[in-house]
Every structure is written in structure tokens, then in C-alpha cells.
Write a protein that holds these residues in place. Structure first.
Motif, PDB file in Angstrom:
ATOM      1  N   TYR A  99      -6.986 -15.973   1.561  1.00  0.00           N
ATOM      2  CA  TYR A  99      -8.191 -16.784   1.351  1.00  0.00           C
ATOM      3  C   TYR A  99      -8.706 -17.311   2.694  1.00  0.00           C
TER       4      TYR A  99
ATOM      5  N   SER B 256     -10.322 -14.606   4.748  1.00  0.00           N
ATOM      6  CA  SER B 256     -11.583 -14.080   4.202  1.00  0.00           C
ATOM      7  C   SER B 256     -12.624 -15.167   3.979  1.00  0.00           C
TER       8      SER B 256
ATOM      9  N   ASP C  74     -14.832 -16.765   5.832  1.00  0.00           N
ATOM     10  CA  ASP C  74     -16.193 -16.568   6.355  1.00  0.00           C
ATOM     11  C   ASP C  74     -17.005 -15.648   5.448  1.00  0.00           C
ATOM     12  N   TRP C  75     -16.386 -14.559   4.978  1.00  0.00           N
ATOM     13  CA  TRP C  75     -17.088 -13.654   4.070  1.00  0.00           C
ATOM     14  C   TRP C  75     -17.381 -14.357   2.748  1.00  0.00           C
ATOM     15  N   LEU C  76     -16.392 -15.077   2.215  1.00  0.00           N
ATOM     16  CA  LEU C  76     -16.582 -15.799   0.949  1.00  0.00           C
ATOM     17  C   LEU C  76     -17.696 -16.836   1.062  1.00  0.00           C
ATOM     18  N   LYS C  77     -17.734 -17.530   2.178  1.00  0.00           N
ATOM     19  CA  LYS C  77     -18.766 -18.550   2.385  1.00  0.00           C
ATOM     20  C   LYS C  77     -20.154 -17.916   2.390  1.00  0.00           C
ATOM     21  N   ALA C  78     -20.270 -16.748   3.001  1.00  0.00           N
ATOM     22  CA  ALA C  78     -21.572 -16.081   3.093  1.00  0.00           C
ATOM     23  C   ALA C  78     -22.003 -15.429   1.782  1.00  0.00           C
ATOM     24  N   HIS C  79     -21.034 -14.937   0.977  1.00  0.00           N
ATOM     25  CA  HIS C  79     -21.399 -14.128  -0.187  1.00  0.00           C
ATOM     26  C   HIS C  79     -21.081 -14.761  -1.537  1.00  0.00           C
TER      27      HIS C  79
END
Length: 182
Positions: A125, A128, A130-135
Motif C-alpha cells: 500500500y 503504491s 502515489d498511484w492510488l492517490k492519483a487514480h
């Protein structure tokens, strides 16, 4: 607060919490699995009680000025996905994080092995995020929102309703379980 108190306070609270989980019998994976099978409502009763008591405690602390609410963003897609993953994890593992630690303290080896999986999941978690925050976190994001703010109904009324509903549900569960024992 002294450095010693800042270590001993949480340690004492964690020990008491673990003891209460053990006494409540929710450190057994069978009890948690049977909750999901709708055969044993011990977990729901213990956690429901903890939620109501904790909620009323927080309400009293806020109302007396001893703390304030720290409201996080209501990111509903993230909450829904997190809840689904958490639920699946509980069914497969047989523990939630708190009950797992209680089971480990009582000597459960499979709970200890599963805890390594929780640590691995936390690392994944974090890696990942940064990706989760963006998507994910931006989808269906409602901002810093609370039910009392949304509805205009005061906090005390929400907590009273929660306590009454929990009490009524607990009475129903107890009567249903008593009928099944007969």
C-alpha cells in the motif's frame, strides 16, 4: 506528558484491549469465521459495544473541550474498496488486525504467519500510494464531511440513535441465540 508516560500509557491500554478481546473470545478465528457465516454474533456484539462506548467517549471529550474532531476526507471509492479488501482478508485470515495481535499473544502460530501478510500488504500500500492517490482517492471524494454536518442533526442525536439501534440489535441477537439454544 513525560516520555515514560507516553510509552507506558499506550502499552497499558493495548494490554487491556488485548485482554478484553481475549476475554470476549474474539481472538479465535472460529468465532470470527462464524460471524461471517451468521452463526455467532460475538464479534458484532463486542465491536458494536466498543464503537458505541468509544463514540460516546469521544463525544464527551469534544463537548468538554478536551479534544476536537480531526475529520479526514470522505473518499468513498477508497472506503468501499478498503472495506471490501478488509472483509475478504478477515474471512480468509480469520482475524482482524486487533484480534490477530491478541491471538498471537495467546500463542497462535497461524495468526503470526498471517500478520506477516498484513505487514506485506501495508508495504505494498505504501509503495503504491502515489498511484492510488492519483487514480482512486480522487474518485467520489466528498471532502471533509460528517453526517451531523450533512444532515444538520447534532452529534449527540447521532450517537444516541447509534446506541439505541445497537442496544435493540443486541437484544434481538440475544433473543435469537437463546431460541436456537433451546
Amino acid at each position: 506528558m513525560t516520555a515514560l508516560a507516553s510509552v507506558l500509557g499506550p502499552l497499558l491500554m493495548g494490554t487491556v484491549f488485548g485482554f478484553l478481546l481475549q476475554r470476549g473470545k474474539v481472538t479465535s478465528c472460529n468465532v470470527i469465521e462464524n460471524q461471517f457465516r451468521l452463526r455467532d454474533f460475538t464479534v458484532l456484539k463486542v465491536m458494536g459495544t466498543a464503537i458505541v462506548v468509544g463514540g460516546v467517549g469521544v463525544l464527551l471529550l469534544v463537548d468538554t473541550g478536551n479534544t476536537k474532531y480531526y475529520v479526514k476526507d470522505a473518499n468513498m471509492l477508497a472506503v468501499a474498496l478498503g472495506a471490501a479488501l478488509f472483509g475478504i482478508g478477515m474471512v480468509v485470515y480469520g482475524y482482524c488486525p486487533g484480534t490477530a495481535l491478541g491471538a498471537i499473544a495467546s500463542g497462535s502460530v497461524h495468526a503470526a504467519v498471517g500478520a506477516l501478510g498484513m505487514i506485506a500488504g501495508a508495504i505494498l500500500y505504501a509503495l503504491s500510494f502515489d498511484w492510488l492517490k492519483a487514480h482512486i482517492l480522487n474518485v467520489w471524494a466528498l471532502g471533509k464531511l460528517r453526517l451531523p454536518d450533512l444532515t444538520g442533526v447534532p452529534d449527540a442525536v447521532w450517537f444516541a440513535a447509534l446506541a439505541i439501534l445497537a442496544g435493540a440489535f443486541f437484544l434481538w441477537v440475544e433473543s435469537t441465540e437463546a431460541k436456537q439454544r433451546r
